[in-house]
Design a protein around this motif. Sequence first.
Motif, mmCIF file in Angstrom:
data_model
loop_
_atom_site.group_PDB
_atom_site.id
_atom_site.type_symbol
_atom_site.label_atom_id
_atom_site.label_comp_id
_atom_site.label_asym_id
_atom_site.label_seq_id
_atom_site.Cartn_x
_atom_site.Cartn_y
_atom_site.Cartn_z
ATOM 1 N N MET A 1 42.791 49.132 25.919
ATOM 2 C CA MET A 1 43.501 48.079 26.640
ATOM 3 C C MET A 1 43.347 48.179 28.156
ATOM 4 S SD MET A 1 44.513 46.580 24.021
ATOM 5 C CE MET A 1 45.362 45.253 24.862
ATOM 6 N N GLU A 2 42.735 49.266 28.647
ATOM 7 C CA GLU A 2 42.572 49.420 30.085
ATOM 8 C C GLU A 2 41.394 50.334 30.390
ATOM 9 O OE1 GLU A 2 46.297 51.080 31.284
ATOM 10 O OE2 GLU A 2 45.753 53.126 30.683
ATOM 11 N N GLU B 1 38.207 52.578 43.510
ATOM 12 C CA GLU B 1 37.856 53.712 42.656
ATOM 13 C C GLU B 1 39.104 54.503 42.293
ATOM 14 O OE1 GLU B 1 34.851 55.919 44.666
ATOM 15 O OE2 GLU B 1 33.334 54.337 44.493
ATOM 16 N N ASP B 2 39.138 54.997 41.039
ATOM 17 C CA ASP B 2 40.261 55.747 40.460
ATOM 18 C C ASP B 2 41.430 54.844 40.069
ATOM 19 O OD1 ASP B 2 38.898 58.164 40.746
ATOM 20 O OD2 ASP B 2 39.663 58.472 42.774
ATOM 21 N N GLU B 3 41.306 53.548 40.293
ATOM 22 C CA GLU B 3 42.373 52.625 39.915
ATOM 23 C C GLU B 3 42.218 52.224 38.447
ATOM 24 O OE1 GLU B 3 44.146 48.323 41.480
ATOM 25 O OE2 GLU B 3 42.923 49.572 42.820
ATOM 26 N N THR B 4 43.323 52.178 37.728
ATOM 27 C CA THR B 4 43.315 51.792 36.313
ATOM 28 C C THR B 4 43.691 50.316 36.193
ATOM 29 O OG1 THR B 4 43.907 54.030 35.620
ATOM 30 C CG2 THR B 4 44.258 52.275 34.020
ATOM 31 N N VAL B 5 42.853 49.562 35.487
ATOM 32 C CA VAL B 5 43.000 48.111 35.405
ATOM 33 C C VAL B 5 43.029 47.680 33.938
ATOM 34 C CG1 VAL B 5 41.995 45.898 36.108
ATOM 35 C CG2 VAL B 5 41.699 47.915 37.564
ATOM 36 N N GLU B 6 43.884 46.717 33.620
ATOM 37 C CA GLU B 6 43.957 46.206 32.250
ATOM 38 C C GLU B 6 42.719 45.392 31.914
ATOM 39 O OE1 GLU B 6 47.488 43.998 31.586
ATOM 40 O OE2 GLU B 6 48.839 45.696 31.893
ATOM 41 N N VAL B 7 42.368 45.398 30.631
ATOM 42 C CA VAL B 7 41.214 44.634 30.154
ATOM 43 C C VAL B 7 41.412 43.153 30.462
ATOM 44 C CG1 VAL B 7 40.013 43.846 28.074
ATOM 45 C CG2 VAL B 7 40.577 46.262 28.344
ATOM 46 N N GLY B 8 40.357 42.510 30.998
ATOM 47 C CA GLY B 8 40.410 41.084 31.298
ATOM 48 C C GLY B 8 40.840 40.764 32.713
ATOM 49 N N GLN B 9 41.349 41.766 33.448
ATOM 50 C CA GLN B 9 41.778 41.540 34.825
ATOM 51 C C GLN B 9 40.582 41.541 35.772
ATOM 52 O OE1 GLN B 9 45.009 40.884 36.021
ATOM 53 N NE2 GLN B 9 45.272 40.560 33.811
ATOM 54 N N PRO B 10 40.580 40.669 36.790
ATOM 55 C CA PRO B 10 39.459 40.630 37.746
ATOM 56 C C PRO B 10 39.370 41.929 38.547
ATOM 57 C CG PRO B 10 40.823 38.642 37.888
ATOM 58 C CD PRO B 10 41.581 39.626 37.065
ATOM 59 N N ILE B 11 38.147 42.420 38.735
ATOM 60 C CA ILE B 11 37.942 43.635 39.525
ATOM 61 C C ILE B 11 36.983 43.408 40.696
ATOM 62 C CG2 ILE B 11 38.469 45.277 37.678
ATOM 63 C CD1 ILE B 11 35.518 45.472 37.058
ATOM 64 N N ALA B 12 36.268 42.280 40.679
ATOM 65 C CA ALA B 12 35.344 41.984 41.781
ATOM 66 C C ALA B 12 34.956 40.511 41.753
ATOM 67 C CB ALA B 12 34.099 42.845 41.685
ATOM 68 N N ILE B 13 34.404 40.054 42.877
ATOM 69 C CA ILE B 13 33.916 38.672 42.971
ATOM 70 C C ILE B 13 32.492 38.699 43.500
ATOM 71 C CG2 ILE B 13 34.207 36.427 44.086
ATOM 72 C CD1 ILE B 13 37.197 36.952 44.138
ATOM 73 N N ILE B 14 31.623 37.939 42.828
ATOM 74 C CA ILE B 14 30.220 37.844 43.223
ATOM 75 C C ILE B 14 29.910 36.411 43.640
ATOM 76 C CG2 ILE B 14 27.842 37.940 42.347
ATOM 77 C CD1 ILE B 14 28.713 40.255 40.594
ATOM 78 N N ASP B 15 29.261 36.269 44.784
ATOM 79 C CA ASP B 15 28.806 34.965 45.268
ATOM 80 C C ASP B 15 27.339 34.812 44.869
ATOM 81 O OD1 ASP B 15 28.169 32.642 46.524
ATOM 82 O OD2 ASP B 15 28.349 33.417 48.566
ATOM 83 N N THR B 16 27.070 33.889 43.963
ATOM 84 C CA THR B 16 25.709 33.732 43.436
ATOM 85 C C THR B 16 24.757 33.104 44.438
ATOM 86 O OG1 THR B 16 26.283 31.586 42.453
ATOM 87 C CG2 THR B 16 26.538 33.552 41.060
#
Length: 583
Positions: free
Chosen positions: A16-17, A64-79
């Motif tokens: 779940m994370e 880094e070292d941060e725990t994040v739930e599944v499905g939560q945004p972690i980054a943004i990419i500009d295509t």
Amino acid sequence: MAKVEVVMPQMGESVMEGTIIEWAKKVGERVEADETLLEIATDKVDTEVPSPEAGVLIEILAKEDETVEVGQPIAIIDTEGEEFTEDEEPAPEKEKSADKSSVNAEKSKVKEEEPEPDISAEEETLEDGDKGERIEVVMPQMGESVMEGTIIEWAKKVGDSVEADETLLEIATDKVDTEVPSPESGILAEILAEEGETVEVGQPIAIIATGKAASSAPLKEEKKDSAASSNGSPETDQTDAGSVANSTPQRIGSDGRFYSPLVRSIAKEEGITMQELESIEGSGKDGRVSKSDILSYVEERKAGKTEAPSEEKSSGLQKPVPESKTAAGKKTISAGELNVSRPHQNMEIVKMDRMRKMIAEHMVRSKQTSAHVTTFSDVDVTNIVKWRESNKNKFYEQTGIKLTYTPIFIEAFIQAIGEFPLINSSVDGDEIHLKKDINFGIAVALGEGGKGGLIVPVIKQAQDKNLIGLANSVSELALKARNKDLSPDELIGGTITLTNYGSVGNLMGTPIIHQPQVAILGTGVIEKRPVVLETEHGDLIGIRHKMYLSMSYDHRIIDGAHGGAFMGRVKQLLESFDPKRAI
């Protein structure tokens, strides 16, 4: 501007994370589709997360070292974005074209004002045409069915010069071990995959710099060295470097074990040195230290049940020597190694090498797949022995090939298979796949003295070859196996196999079927034995050359009567060999 959110992936139904171990890219850097963006850890697995799209990483939402739930945004990419440094803001699309000339003007001013060239100015100059190229070296495709390879050893270090077609590294697949040449001449600027790491085919594993890019690569190392020497005495620096290398958890230990990012992260947090980490007994595959192993060690250390191993003082920076390479404390065993020394203690644990483990896995899987039955025949090969002795010199003069018994036996096997085609088949579920071509596999020793283990190269379309053609194929494949020069395509597609346990003096054996085939033939040692001969004058006792022939077959599709009939036909063909036959 098209923005794409990168979310924490689902790494299993119960997961779940995930914890972010390390970002492979920084804000402002460009990333390609499917290129590694970051490394995460869960309580089940450590893995790399690829980028979903090509573009520029414009924002990192989880550190880094941060725990994040599944499905939560972690980054943004500009295509559609362009690269920028972290202290710069990416210019909006509307402003980019308008500000382009002013930006160029600013750059020109900076160049005029600064008398000494800095790195950015140097890069811009190089980009104008003198920079050369940065060439990606990718994991090569080593056969149709091979999808990944493991890096065994790098022949070059970062900063070393390498010539085109010179060996750059050695890789291993489940089919073959081989050397990978450099695609171009230049400097090895970057290694993207470490030794022991498994990489998918087509993925980058190194960067070769050519032109001025190549000439500038070693200079950076020299600058670092000079900076290091100016900060202190060489002896102090070497001692400090040695202690840092010994204390900081590394990806690959001196014992050859791989340590995952999660394990290294825990070790770093708990102040566990590399020496301590290597002392932990791993419960994972190949003795790898798992999350539970290192957490148990931490608890025991806090409770005072275990002590950290004492660090040996060193006079300088030394590369640790794996115990597997020391004569006194051997910890690994090669696949075909015979001269294993007697243990000094009651029990000594040795690790299997990669080839030994592969052989073990194949053998067990075959026994679990096929219903093995072995049948034997006692064959009189006197005519064959006499013919070979009479013609081997002439055969060598005409063909340049040493005549052995193997191609003669294969010739008879092929003829018998033509009459019993079920022997040349495979099983897929409830289907029997009959094969038109007879692709004959030969079990041969790999490397000098067979120290590399056993491998089965294949003579393709053996039914179309005469005796000279078979002899040439056998000789060529055996030589390639000894030199470890077999290609992956020479190891696949076999439909039946021959193993010669008589080469080491054995009378008979019960060979294990080479999957997905349904039969394997084995030849024992040829020896003179007294035999009762039936003649028109009555029974006589004569000296004949005899050999035990065995065949293990898959009883799922081959019954005893069919297997016995095939063996009877082979025996008949071998015993009726024409001693007056022309070459």
